[in-house]
Design a protein around this motif. Structure first.
Motif: not given
Length: 198
Positions: A12-14, A47-48, A66-67, A71-72
């Motif tokens: 769901e990053a995009a 951090a998304g 950090v995450d 991808e994020l």
């Protein structure tokens, strides 16, 4: 569970990168920023795609993000943020490395049984007197995989009352402020705490 979270957020990053930032979230960031010293060393956990990190960096703070999701993290780096793929339950930083920790809607993925250890880890990387923001959706008593989740794999959530969050936080921090913001969703509350390491 963490592998499923990583897969869900990578997928769901995009779509997350074009989400509208709700006004109450901006107000929460501003509320925490008012507590921070100038040029604070700030660690953002979960951090998304970097909305909060950019806000704090733009306010003159030295931000590290950090995450779990590569991808994020890539989205954060594309915007010029210092970002690493890392589990906030096992931070690869020395003791007292930061003046502040900011976590919005990430600790809600931690099972209650693991919260004391995670909060102790956040306290470990904070300098004495350091500040921590813990914000998450709540207002109902639920812990498990959320069957109404739109993400795949469906994510684990731990939704709790503000009193329970305060009790967990008090074992590692002094609670400076705690409040609930009504939100138009389910769960219909957002709880936030501003904490200090003594």
């Amino acid at each position: 569970m963490k592998a499923d979270l990583r897969r869900a957020y990578d997928a769901e990053a995009a779509s997350r990168a074009v989400m509208d930032d709700e006004p109450w979230k901006a107000a929460e960031r501003e509320r925490f920023a008012a507590y921070l010293p100038a040029s604070a060393r700030l660690l953002e956990i979960g951090a998304g795609h970097g909305v909060s990190g950019l806000y704090f960096a733009g306010s003159g703070h030295r931000v590290t993000c950090v995450d779990l999701s590569p991808e994020l993290v890539a989205r954060c780096r594309e915007q010029g943020l210092d970002a690493e793929v890392m589990d906030f339950a096992d931070l690869d930083y020395p003791e007292a490395a930061f003046d502040a920790v900011f976590g919005m809607n990430c600790l809600l993925h931690v099972p209650s049984a693991d919260l004391p250890a995670v909060l102790a880890e956040l306290a470990r990387v904070l300098a004495p007197g350091g500040l921590c923001y813990w914000g998450q959706y709540g207002g109902l008593d639920f812990e498990g995989v959320w069957d109404r989740d739109k993400y795949e794999p469906k994510r684990f959530f731990s939704f709790q009352s503000l009193d329970r969050l305060r009790a967990f936080a008090s074992a590692a921090f002094t609670v400076l402020d705690a409040r609930t913001v009504p939100v138009d969703r389910t769960p219909d509350q957002f709880h936030s705490l501003i904490l200090r390491k003594d």
